[in-house]
Design a protein around this motif. Structure first.
Motif, PDB file in Angstrom:
ATOM      1  N   MET A   1     -62.145  22.774  18.404  1.00  0.00           N
ATOM      2  CA  MET A   1     -61.141  23.672  18.943  1.00  0.00           C
ATOM      3  C   MET A   1     -60.366  22.939  20.042  1.00  0.00           C
ATOM      4  O   MET A   1     -60.931  22.225  20.853  1.00  0.00           O
ATOM      5  N   LYS A   2     -59.059  23.159  20.075  1.00  0.00           N
ATOM      6  CA  LYS A   2     -58.195  22.580  21.097  1.00  0.00           C
ATOM      7  C   LYS A   2     -57.802  23.651  22.105  1.00  0.00           C
ATOM      8  O   LYS A   2     -57.837  24.843  21.812  1.00  0.00           O
ATOM      9  N   SER A   3     -57.402  23.191  23.283  1.00  0.00           N
ATOM     10  CA  SER A   3     -56.836  24.115  24.269  1.00  0.00           C
ATOM     11  C   SER A   3     -55.608  23.465  24.893  1.00  0.00           C
ATOM     12  O   SER A   3     -55.480  22.237  24.924  1.00  0.00           O
ATOM     13  N   TYR A   4     -54.716  24.310  25.379  1.00  0.00           N
ATOM     14  CA  TYR A   4     -53.463  23.853  25.984  1.00  0.00           C
ATOM     15  C   TYR A   4     -53.159  24.777  27.155  1.00  0.00           C
ATOM     16  O   TYR A   4     -53.328  26.001  27.056  1.00  0.00           O
ATOM     17  N   ARG A   5     -52.691  24.202  28.250  1.00  0.00           N
ATOM     18  CA  ARG A   5     -52.356  24.974  29.455  1.00  0.00           C
ATOM     19  C   ARG A   5     -50.964  24.587  29.921  1.00  0.00           C
ATOM     20  O   ARG A   5     -50.645  23.409  30.018  1.00  0.00           O
ATOM     21  N   LYS A   6     -50.157  25.592  30.232  1.00  0.00           N
ATOM     22  CA  LYS A   6     -48.793  25.363  30.731  1.00  0.00           C
ATOM     23  C   LYS A   6     -48.500  26.406  31.797  1.00  0.00           C
ATOM     24  O   LYS A   6     -48.838  27.582  31.648  1.00  0.00           O
ATOM     25  N   GLU A   7     -47.871  25.971  32.893  1.00  0.00           N
ATOM     26  CA  GLU A   7     -47.401  26.910  33.915  1.00  0.00           C
ATOM     27  C   GLU A   7     -45.899  27.079  33.768  1.00  0.00           C
ATOM     28  O   GLU A   7     -45.166  26.086  33.674  1.00  0.00           O
ATOM     29  N   LEU A   8     -45.461  28.311  33.750  1.00  0.00           N
ATOM     30  CA  LEU A   8     -44.044  28.652  33.751  1.00  0.00           C
ATOM     31  C   LEU A   8     -43.716  29.168  35.146  1.00  0.00           C
ATOM     32  O   LEU A   8     -44.511  29.908  35.740  1.00  0.00           O
ATOM     33  N   TRP A   9     -42.563  28.787  35.669  1.00  0.00           N
ATOM     34  CA  TRP A   9     -42.158  29.212  37.015  1.00  0.00           C
ATOM     35  C   TRP A   9     -40.872  30.022  36.929  1.00  0.00           C
ATOM     36  O   TRP A   9     -39.941  29.641  36.217  1.00  0.00           O
ATOM     37  N   PHE A  10     -40.843  31.140  37.661  1.00  0.00           N
ATOM     38  CA  PHE A  10     -39.677  32.011  37.665  1.00  0.00           C
ATOM     39  C   PHE A  10     -39.339  32.432  39.084  1.00  0.00           C
ATOM     40  O   PHE A  10     -40.235  32.652  39.901  1.00  0.00           O
ATOM     41  N   THR A  11     -38.046  32.575  39.346  1.00  0.00           N
ATOM     42  CA  THR A  11     -37.570  33.164  40.591  1.00  0.00           C
ATOM     43  C   THR A  11     -36.612  34.286  40.209  1.00  0.00           C
ATOM     44  O   THR A  11     -35.537  34.031  39.658  1.00  0.00           O
ATOM     45  N   SER A  32     -48.157  22.763  22.074  1.00  0.00           N
ATOM     46  CA  SER A  32     -49.609  22.658  21.963  1.00  0.00           C
ATOM     47  C   SER A  32     -50.064  22.068  20.637  1.00  0.00           C
ATOM     48  O   SER A  32     -51.135  21.483  20.559  1.00  0.00           O
ATOM     49  N   GLY A  33     -49.280  22.267  19.602  1.00  0.00           N
ATOM     50  CA  GLY A  33     -49.676  21.831  18.271  1.00  0.00           C
ATOM     51  C   GLY A  33     -50.705  22.740  17.616  1.00  0.00           C
ATOM     52  O   GLY A  33     -51.153  22.482  16.497  1.00  0.00           O
ATOM     53  N   ILE A  34     -51.087  23.797  18.281  1.00  0.00           N
ATOM     54  CA  ILE A  34     -52.083  24.736  17.733  1.00  0.00           C
ATOM     55  C   ILE A  34     -51.408  25.649  16.716  1.00  0.00           C
ATOM     56  O   ILE A  34     -50.334  26.184  16.962  1.00  0.00           O
ATOM     57  N   ARG A  35     -52.039  25.810  15.555  1.00  0.00           N
ATOM     58  CA  ARG A  35     -51.468  26.593  14.455  1.00  0.00           C
ATOM     59  C   ARG A  35     -52.161  27.946  14.274  1.00  0.00           C
ATOM     60  O   ARG A  35     -51.557  28.886  13.792  1.00  0.00           O
ATOM     61  N   GLU A  36     -53.447  28.022  14.653  1.00  0.00           N
ATOM     62  CA  GLU A  36     -54.221  29.257  14.511  1.00  0.00           C
ATOM     63  C   GLU A  36     -55.065  29.435  15.762  1.00  0.00           C
ATOM     64  O   GLU A  36     -55.758  28.504  16.178  1.00  0.00           O
ATOM     65  N   GLY A  37     -54.996  30.591  16.382  1.00  0.00           N
ATOM     66  CA  GLY A  37     -55.793  30.817  17.576  1.00  0.00           C
ATOM     67  C   GLY A  37     -55.295  31.998  18.380  1.00  0.00           C
ATOM     68  O   GLY A  37     -54.807  32.989  17.831  1.00  0.00           O
ATOM     69  N   ALA A 104     -52.131  36.890  19.049  1.00  0.00           N
ATOM     70  CA  ALA A 104     -52.665  36.051  17.983  1.00  0.00           C
ATOM     71  C   ALA A 104     -51.643  34.969  17.630  1.00  0.00           C
ATOM     72  O   ALA A 104     -50.430  35.198  17.694  1.00  0.00           O
ATOM     73  N   VAL A 105     -52.151  33.805  17.252  1.00  0.00           N
ATOM     74  CA  VAL A 105     -51.321  32.697  16.775  1.00  0.00           C
ATOM     75  C   VAL A 105     -51.622  32.527  15.290  1.00  0.00           C
ATOM     76  O   VAL A 105     -52.781  32.329  14.908  1.00  0.00           O
ATOM     77  N   THR A 106     -50.602  32.636  14.466  1.00  0.00           N
ATOM     78  CA  THR A 106     -50.743  32.517  13.022  1.00  0.00           C
ATOM     79  C   THR A 106     -49.685  31.562  12.496  1.00  0.00           C
ATOM     80  O   THR A 106     -48.490  31.773  12.735  1.00  0.00           O
ATOM     81  N   GLU A 107     -50.130  30.512  11.840  1.00  0.00           N
ATOM     82  CA  GLU A 107     -49.233  29.506  11.269  1.00  0.00           C
ATOM     83  C   GLU A 107     -48.248  28.965  12.307  1.00  0.00           C
ATOM     84  O   GLU A 107     -47.068  28.776  12.031  1.00  0.00           O
ATOM     85  N   GLY A 108     -48.744  28.754  13.523  1.00  0.00           N
ATOM     86  CA  GLY A 108     -47.940  28.158  14.587  1.00  0.00           C
ATOM     87  C   GLY A 108     -46.937  29.085  15.243  1.00  0.00           C
ATOM     88  O   GLY A 108     -46.094  28.642  16.029  1.00  0.00           O
ATOM     89  N   LYS A 134     -52.078  29.937  28.314  1.00  0.00           N
ATOM     90  CA  LYS A 134     -53.293  29.232  27.882  1.00  0.00           C
ATOM     91  C   LYS A 134     -53.493  29.532  26.407  1.00  0.00           C
ATOM     92  O   LYS A 134     -53.581  30.687  26.009  1.00  0.00           O
ATOM     93  N   ILE A 135     -53.538  28.455  25.609  1.00  0.00           N
ATOM     94  CA  ILE A 135     -53.636  28.609  24.156  1.00  0.00           C
ATOM     95  C   ILE A 135     -54.905  27.903  23.692  1.00  0.00           C
ATOM     96  O   ILE A 135     -55.157  26.756  24.095  1.00  0.00           O
ATOM     97  N   ILE A 136     -55.689  28.590  22.865  1.00  0.00           N
ATOM     98  CA  ILE A 136     -56.870  27.981  22.281  1.00  0.00           C
ATOM     99  C   ILE A 136     -56.837  28.180  20.776  1.00  0.00           C
ATOM    100  O   ILE A 136     -56.311  29.182  20.280  1.00  0.00           O
ATOM    101  N   GLY A 137     -57.336  27.206  20.064  1.00  0.00           N
ATOM    102  CA  GLY A 137     -57.401  27.313  18.616  1.00  0.00           C
ATOM    103  C   GLY A 137     -57.380  25.965  17.944  1.00  0.00           C
ATOM    104  O   GLY A 137     -57.669  24.934  18.553  1.00  0.00           O
ATOM    105  N   GLU A 138     -56.985  25.964  16.708  1.00  0.00           N
ATOM    106  CA  GLU A 138     -56.939  24.744  15.877  1.00  0.00           C
ATOM    107  C   GLU A 138     -55.526  24.504  15.379  1.00  0.00           C
ATOM    108  O   GLU A 138     -54.761  25.399  15.181  1.00  0.00           O
TER     109      GLU A 138
END
Length: 138
Positions: A1-11, A32-37, A104-108, A134-138
């Motif tokens: 399983m892969k994970s990806y973390r990104k911070e978005l900033w807003f004002t 992230s490249g994650i397709r399912e998760g 849910a993440v389905t087919e990217g 935060k994204i987790i999956g494959e």
């Protein structure tokens, strides 16, 4: 399983506002490249919110009116938290609108319903705040 973390900033330049961040969340998913998760999107500030609903200006206006009835900003002196501050209503509005969403993440792609969009809700704006993706999956 892969994970990806990104911070978005807003004002948000005003005290309150709603930003559609669906494209930002999808861009994070693409990176992230994650397709399912699963994709978690959450506000990292106690006076902001992330929620899912329709991107319709009338609804956003109705939220603004409804939230102000439930937790009015004025009178500031009506809140014990406001000793030295003026944002107690923003904390309450965040509690009502929620901290995060999980999609849910389905087919990217974010697997959202027909009219569903992801929003950042700001209740004590005029300064830079962040949202975690935060994204987790494959």
């Amino acid at each position: 399983m892969k994970s990806y973390r990104k911070e978005l900033w807003f004002t948000v330049p005003s005290r309150r506002g709603f930003l559609n961040i669906t494209r930002d969340a999808q861009a994070s998913l693409d990176a992230s490249g994650i397709r399912e998760g699963l994709c978690l999107v959450n506000a990292m500030h106690i006076t902001a919110s992330v929620f899912i609903n329709d991107d319709e200006s009338g609804l956003h206006h109705d939220y603004e009116v409804w939230l102000e009835k439930l937790a009015p900003h004025e009178p500031v002196s009506g809140y014990r938290h406001n000793v030295g501050e003026d944002n107690a209503d923003a904390h309450m509005k965040r509690q009502i609108m929620g901290r995060e969403v999980v999609v849910a993440v389905t087919e990217g792609r974010l697997d959202l319903g027909t009219w569903e969009q992801i929003f950042y809700g700001e209740f004590d704006g005029r300064r830079k705040k962040r949202v975690l993706v935060k994204i987790i999956g494959e």
